[in-house]
Design a protein around this motif. Structure first.
Motif, PDB file in Angstrom:
ATOM      1  N   SER A  91     -34.607 -45.435 -64.679  1.00  0.00           N
ATOM      2  CA  SER A  91     -35.598 -44.376 -64.796  1.00  0.00           C
ATOM      3  C   SER A  91     -36.851 -44.869 -65.501  1.00  0.00           C
ATOM      4  O   SER A  91     -36.889 -45.958 -66.068  1.00  0.00           O
ATOM      5  CB  SER A  91     -35.018 -43.216 -65.595  1.00  0.00           C
ATOM      6  OG  SER A  91     -34.953 -43.585 -66.958  1.00  0.00           O
ATOM      7  N   ARG A  92     -37.866 -44.020 -65.437  1.00  0.00           N
ATOM      8  CA  ARG A  92     -39.108 -44.252 -66.160  1.00  0.00           C
ATOM      9  C   ARG A  92     -38.828 -44.550 -67.635  1.00  0.00           C
ATOM     10  O   ARG A  92     -39.333 -45.520 -68.191  1.00  0.00           O
ATOM     11  CB  ARG A  92     -39.931 -42.967 -66.022  1.00  0.00           C
ATOM     12  CG  ARG A  92     -41.273 -42.934 -66.654  1.00  0.00           C
ATOM     13  CD  ARG A  92     -41.850 -41.529 -66.453  1.00  0.00           C
ATOM     14  NE  ARG A  92     -41.877 -41.177 -65.046  1.00  0.00           N
ATOM     15  CZ  ARG A  92     -42.901 -41.421 -64.248  1.00  0.00           C
ATOM     16  NH1 ARG A  92     -43.973 -41.985 -64.727  1.00  0.00           N
ATOM     17  NH2 ARG A  92     -42.859 -41.090 -62.981  1.00  0.00           N
ATOM     18  N   TYR A 144     -37.644 -48.110 -68.307  1.00  0.00           N
ATOM     19  CA  TYR A 144     -38.733 -49.094 -68.276  1.00  0.00           C
ATOM     20  C   TYR A 144     -39.535 -49.038 -69.575  1.00  0.00           C
ATOM     21  O   TYR A 144     -39.892 -50.061 -70.155  1.00  0.00           O
ATOM     22  CB  TYR A 144     -39.665 -48.821 -67.093  1.00  0.00           C
ATOM     23  CG  TYR A 144     -39.160 -49.361 -65.782  1.00  0.00           C
ATOM     24  CD1 TYR A 144     -39.429 -50.673 -65.404  1.00  0.00           C
ATOM     25  CD2 TYR A 144     -38.422 -48.564 -64.919  1.00  0.00           C
ATOM     26  CE1 TYR A 144     -38.981 -51.175 -64.195  1.00  0.00           C
ATOM     27  CE2 TYR A 144     -37.959 -49.051 -63.706  1.00  0.00           C
ATOM     28  CZ  TYR A 144     -38.242 -50.361 -63.347  1.00  0.00           C
ATOM     29  OH  TYR A 144     -37.791 -50.854 -62.156  1.00  0.00           O
ATOM     30  N   TYR A 145     -39.823 -47.829 -70.023  1.00  0.00           N
ATOM     31  CA  TYR A 145     -40.629 -47.683 -71.239  1.00  0.00           C
ATOM     32  C   TYR A 145     -39.889 -48.236 -72.455  1.00  0.00           C
ATOM     33  O   TYR A 145     -40.478 -48.915 -73.293  1.00  0.00           O
ATOM     34  CB  TYR A 145     -40.974 -46.203 -71.482  1.00  0.00           C
ATOM     35  CG  TYR A 145     -41.947 -45.601 -70.492  1.00  0.00           C
ATOM     36  CD1 TYR A 145     -42.576 -46.391 -69.535  1.00  0.00           C
ATOM     37  CD2 TYR A 145     -42.247 -44.244 -70.516  1.00  0.00           C
ATOM     38  CE1 TYR A 145     -43.453 -45.842 -68.626  1.00  0.00           C
ATOM     39  CE2 TYR A 145     -43.137 -43.685 -69.620  1.00  0.00           C
ATOM     40  CZ  TYR A 145     -43.738 -44.483 -68.660  1.00  0.00           C
ATOM     41  OH  TYR A 145     -44.609 -43.936 -67.768  1.00  0.00           O
TER      42      TYR A 145
END
Lengths: 330, 239
Positions: free
Chosen positions: A188-189, A192-193
């Motif tokens: 998910s986003r 990555y963050y």
């Protein structure tokens, strides 16, 4: 190579492997005929869930916590107290504990997000001690070191099972939950963050990553899942005290299992639990207290030195070599 | 596009930037030059939000961004590279670039496509699955640019992206800047390679020991006596 492309061959091998693994996992209660081994197997699941939950904030987001026992304790005590005092089913207590721990984790995240490296570790350590001291001294609520027992008058609706093997299956569900959340985060986003800010916070911020929010969310998810494992542990052992649920040594062990298995990977912490927990138990049983700890410590040092990125990385290398040798992968 | 107004930065008594003001208009390429330690990178950090100035303001597209952190400034169209490169070392080159594409609101799948496109444009596509930390320095510099582009930034702060590149690579980079500029991007560029800055920048700001000492076209500043004294060392008549 001709015929099947390597990737389809690999996928086939993986699918077969997964089915076999699943069958094996479901058959464990039948395969382990003694209560002793099945009991140990359930504890492996508890530790797998704990290490995996810890890995979400520590492995992905890089916030090495040595205070996670606090969340484990919150999960255990919340469910037991709600059941004993108010008759609330531990299934529900588990959710309450998860929410409480999640809020606590978020709060800790808000307080500590600025801290780096050893300072962050120290802050989590202090937090763990605070919760432990509370558990020991808030006798009116926790009965202190005497601990709390979970009366066995429940049945499944109260997460209390007559049969060890049921705990195994519920534990499998717990591990599946934590693993599922980990895999979801990885793709998910948020994942990555988290990994970006772990690798370089300034670069992540300059790319628009809202670092504080990400850290707080990761801390909350990690804490909540740790609490879920705490509730499961409490219903499994049916007795909790500060020494078994909020102690500093637990926090260290959680981190250790994940690190030995491989931080920052979804499967590493699970592998760590499968290796480390039985290892400790077998050594204790065969050598007894002191010598067992010495050998245990030495073995862990050897493991960490030979596989600094965790056993999962070593296993992948071996797997790859086998794959090449058998022509499954190039 | 970007307004730097009376920016002063003190680091424990050391004045790194002293009352510097200048503007970067939309579509411009502005060079920021000065000797080592002049305060160029500190100024970049002020603009991108990593350093809070002691005094002064930064305006981004007309908005005072003093209270905004780096992430919010990025989301308002500001991108930057780091002179001392800061790749997400353990991630693949592609994943490095995906992060920036995600912050502009793309879904993971879209972001991976955007990132792949940017890698191709910068000639990094062969290294998509390479771990960023194992790239050679020249390529890590290029990865910095790729990442800055990935957010969809309209204003890019480039901090010595040509340092350590060979002449061919410098020319490739200059070509890239020209084509990006043709798309309407705005640049503030720190560069030691004077030849490169002369070719690409239409406006140059010179700072020395934290003070802006000159501003103008590349030709003007190179003939400015203070610049010559401070930065170039001696007048060059043959040029």
């Amino acid at each position: 190579m001709s015929g099947a492309t390597p990737s389809t061959a690999r996928r086939a091998v993986r699918a077969v492997g997964l089915v076999l693994l699943l069958a094996l996992l479901l058959a464990v209660p039948a395969l382990l005929d003694s209560a002793y081994w099945l009991d140990l197997a359930v504890m492996v699941l508890v530790w797998a869930a704990l290490a995996s939950a810890w890995n979400i904030s520590a492995g992905y987001a890089g916030g090495l916590s040595l205070g996670h026992a606090a969340f484990f304790g919150v999960g255990a005590y919340t469910a037991v107290l709600l059941f004993n005092e108010l008759g609330v089913s531990p299934w529900l207590g588990m959710l309450v504990g998860a929410v409480l721990a999640g809020l606590l984790g978020a709060l800790l995240g808000v307080i500590t997000f600025r801290l780096k490296g050893p300072f962050f570790v120290l802050a989590t350590l202090a937090f763990g001690f605070v919760v432990h001291i509370l558990a020991v001294n808030w006798r009116g609520l926790t009965r202190g070191a005497a601990g709390l027992t979970l009366p066995f008058d429940g049945g499944p609706q109260n997460m209390l099972f007559a049969d060890l093997s049921t705990y195994w299956y519920v534990g499998l569900g717990l591990v599946a939950l934590v693993l599922g959340v980990s895999l979801w985060i990885e793709r998910s986003r948020l994942g990555y963050y988290l990994v970006a800010l772990r690798e370089d916070e300034d670069a992540a911020r300059s790319l628009g990553v809202r670092v504080v929010g990400c850290k707080v969310i990761a801390a909350a998810i990690s804490a909540a899942l740790t609490a879920v494992a705490g509730t499961f542990y409490a219903t499994f052992i049916q007795y909790i005290d500060p020494a078994s649920t909020t102690q500093f040594e637990l926090s260290v062990q959680i981190a250790l299992v994940a690190i030995v298995g491989g931080m920052g990977t979804a499967l590493g912490p699970l592998l760590g639990a499968v290796i480390v927990i039985p290892l400790g138990e077998v050594l204790r049983a065969s050598l007894g207290g002191g010598p067992a700890l010495a050998v245990y410590g030495l073995l862990l040092v050897v493991i960490v030195l030979t596989a600094p990125n965790g056993l999962i990385a070593g296993l992948r290398r071996v797997g790859r070599r086998v794959g090449v040798a058998t022509g499954v992968v190039r | 596009m970007l307004g730097i107004e009376h920016v002063t930065v003190d680091f424990d008594g050391l004045r790194a930037v002293d009352d510097v003001s200048f503007e970067v208009a939309e579509g411009q390429v502005v060079g920021l030059i000065g000797p080592n330690g002049a305060g160029k990178t500190t100024l970049f950090n002020v603009v991108s939000g990593l350093v809070i100035p002691t005094r002064g303001r930064v305006r981004l597209a007309g908005e005072d961004v003093a209270r905004l952190g780096p992430a919010e400034r990025s989301r308002r169209g500001l991108g930057r590279t780091f002179q001392v490169v800061k790749p997400f070392g353990g991630l693949s080159v592609l994943d490095n670039v995906v992060v920036g594409a995600l912050t502009r609101g793309q879904r993971v799948g879209e972001a991976r496509e955007t990132a792949a496109g940017i890698l191709t444009r910068l000639g990094l596509e062969r290294f998509a699955t390479t771990t960023a930390r194992s790239l050679p320095l020249a390529l890590r510099k290029r990865l910095e640019v790729a990442r800055a582009l990935s957010t969809g930034a309209r204003l890019l702060l480039l901090d010595e992206i040509m340092g350590g590149l060979n002449p061919t690579e410098v020319n490739e980079t200059l070509d890239l800047l020209e084509s990006l500029r043709a798309e309407g991007l705005t640049f503030l560029v720190i560069e030691h390679n004077m030849h490169a800055i002369m070719r690409v920048a239409e406006h140059v700001v010179v700072i020395n020991q934290g003070v802006r000492i000159a501003e103008g076209t590349p030709e003007e500043v190179t003939q400015h006596p203070e610049v010559v004294a401070a930065y170039l060392g001696e007048p060059h008549e043959s040029a």
